[in-house]
Enzyme design. Structure first.
Site, PDB file in Angstrom:
ATOM      1  CG  HIS A  72      -5.556  -2.227   0.209  1.00  0.00           C
ATOM      2  ND1 HIS A  72      -5.084  -1.934  -1.065  1.00  0.00           N
ATOM      3  CD2 HIS A  72      -4.838  -1.427   1.056  1.00  0.00           C
ATOM      4  CE1 HIS A  72      -4.146  -1.000  -0.971  1.00  0.00           C
ATOM      5  NE2 HIS A  72      -3.974  -0.686   0.299  1.00  0.00           N
TER       6      HIS A  72
ATOM      7  CB  SER B  52      -0.944  -0.072   1.209  1.00  0.00           C
ATOM      8  OG  SER B  52      -1.956   0.894   1.093  1.00  0.00           O
TER       9      SER B  52
ATOM     10  CG  ASP C 168      -7.524  -2.726  -3.160  1.00  0.00           C
ATOM     11  OD1 ASP C 168      -8.178  -2.042  -2.344  1.00  0.00           O
ATOM     12  OD2 ASP C 168      -6.292  -2.835  -3.116  1.00  0.00           O
TER      13      ASP C 168
END
Lengths: 271, 271
Positions: A247, A96, A219
């Protein structure tokens, strides 16, 4: 306070093996990488850590100024590598927002990373029509920040299942929610602002380090359009779509992540 | 060169758990502790390292002056703890000469260790009749040093089975012999001199940290008389005789070592 203690650094494996550096995402901590990391134990040297303000890092070392932008977090990575004495050929594995942080570190220290693995990257969460769709309007993100401020636990309970992905093991939602809730709320808001409003599209475009993008199929935070955009922008990227909702495939589907990374490692003669 | 890299430091587990520091013996390296260490993974924070000149430490950091006595090695331990940021309540687990090195570190930094586990300790290898029998005459040890000098591989092939213990897995003899042979011969001789001619009897007598002595039943390097002597000298010691031939129960009989340490940890409310 040493950097090793400040960032709760763990070092595993044999120093002469390929070096993997695992970087966690917003509201997360290093232990969320354990299922993936353990699959590579035995023939890699592994560096795991918590960003200052996250996990079991030293909160007294937190600075609102330093961590107002992702550059402060990139500085953590550079200082950790310096404290350990690794200078080049590190394989970066980020989740991320850590993908953006890793790119900032790579641009600051051009030989530090040999390869970069990006799980669920997003260079920019904000939409910028007509050419870029990060997935969020400014008002969405401001609403999320307002919720964090008004009702931190409520925010954690909203976000945890979004990150975990519906249909996945409920334990993962619990682990994420616990991690969000165990983060200092003021620091979490500050990190959230730095994350939500970052725009690192030009930084990704400058990167020349070979990379692998691992894109979640479904996602809500970093959609397929974002991963495809990055694959086009990046100079030496490979792109792999993971059949995963959520995610956090490193937590929900570590086997898929391990096998995608292993294939890449074989192709790149890393392992 | 950072201390972490210099001493090839590995850090495992969760920083908030009890801290175990594993110290290897002469001619050995940190990986020889792996079978014991892994039994305590999950609920301890583990520090493993190689002394400068041993294992995969940085040879360029070696100093003939600093490592002429065991104090130089004790300094390695103190510097590692400092680099990691652990200051107190560490549980020291040492093998052979590392027991003496650990005692020197404990006396230099009185609160650093909470407990000490000594596997095959000897405060002095030389006989000092009529009250102390370390097991060796000066001429024995000088003969060993001469052999090291004349025929290093021959010396390694002589010593490895003595340390491994007859009747034990031959793989252990091989691992020890490989470790001896992969150590720089000049550094190994220098370490051997510092080890063979050390007399730390008075240092052990000054120690007040609670300790557990793990004595091998049939050990040509540190016999039962030595362990019993130490148990009398030490202020807060427990003594456990292991039914093991050789000088490396952590390698040949890790299960026995783990169970003895576990019992001690339970009694001392460590785990």
């Amino acid at each position: 306070m040493t950097v090793i203690k400040r960032n709760n650094v763990r070092l595993m494996g044999n120093r002469t093996d390929p070096v993997l550096l695992f970087a966690h995402g917003f509201g997360c901590n290093q232990y969320m990488w354990d299922a993936v990391a353990s699959a590579f134990s035995g023939n890699t040297y592994q560096i795991l850590f918590d960003y200052v303000g996250s996990g079991q890092s030293d909160l007294r070392s937190y600075s609102f100024e330093r961590y107002a932008t992702l550059d402060g977090y990139a500085q953590d990575i550079l200082e950790i590598c310096e404290a350990i004495g690794v200078e080049r050929d590190v394989i970066f594995i980020g989740h991320s927002v850590s993908c953006s942080i890793g790119v900032l570190a790579a641009l600051a220290r051009p030989n530090l990373f040999r390869d970069m693995i990006f799980l669920g990257p997003s260079p920019c969460f904000l939409n910028d029509p007509p050419h870029y769709f990060g997935g969020f309007e400014r008002s969405d993100l401001e609403g999320l920040l307002a919720l964090m401020n008004q009702n931190y636990v409520g925010w954690a309970e909203y976000l945890a299942p979004v990150v975990a992905g519906s249909g996945n093991d409920e334990q993962i939602t619990g682990e994420l929610s616990d991690s969000f809730c165990s983060t200092d709320p003021i620091i979490a808001q500050h990190f959230a602002k730095a994350t939500f409003f970052a725009d690192n599209r030009e930084d990704f475009a400058k990167l020349t380090v070979p990379s692998l993008i691992l894109q979640h199929q479904d996602d809500a935070l970093a959609g397929v359009a974002v991963g495809e955009y990055l694959h086009k922008q990046l100079k030496n990227s490979q792109y792999k779509l993971l059949d995963v909702t959520g995610h956090a495939a490193h937590m929900s589907h570590p086997g898929l992540v391990v096998s995608a990374i292993s294939e890449y490692f074989t192709e790149r003669n890393i392992l």
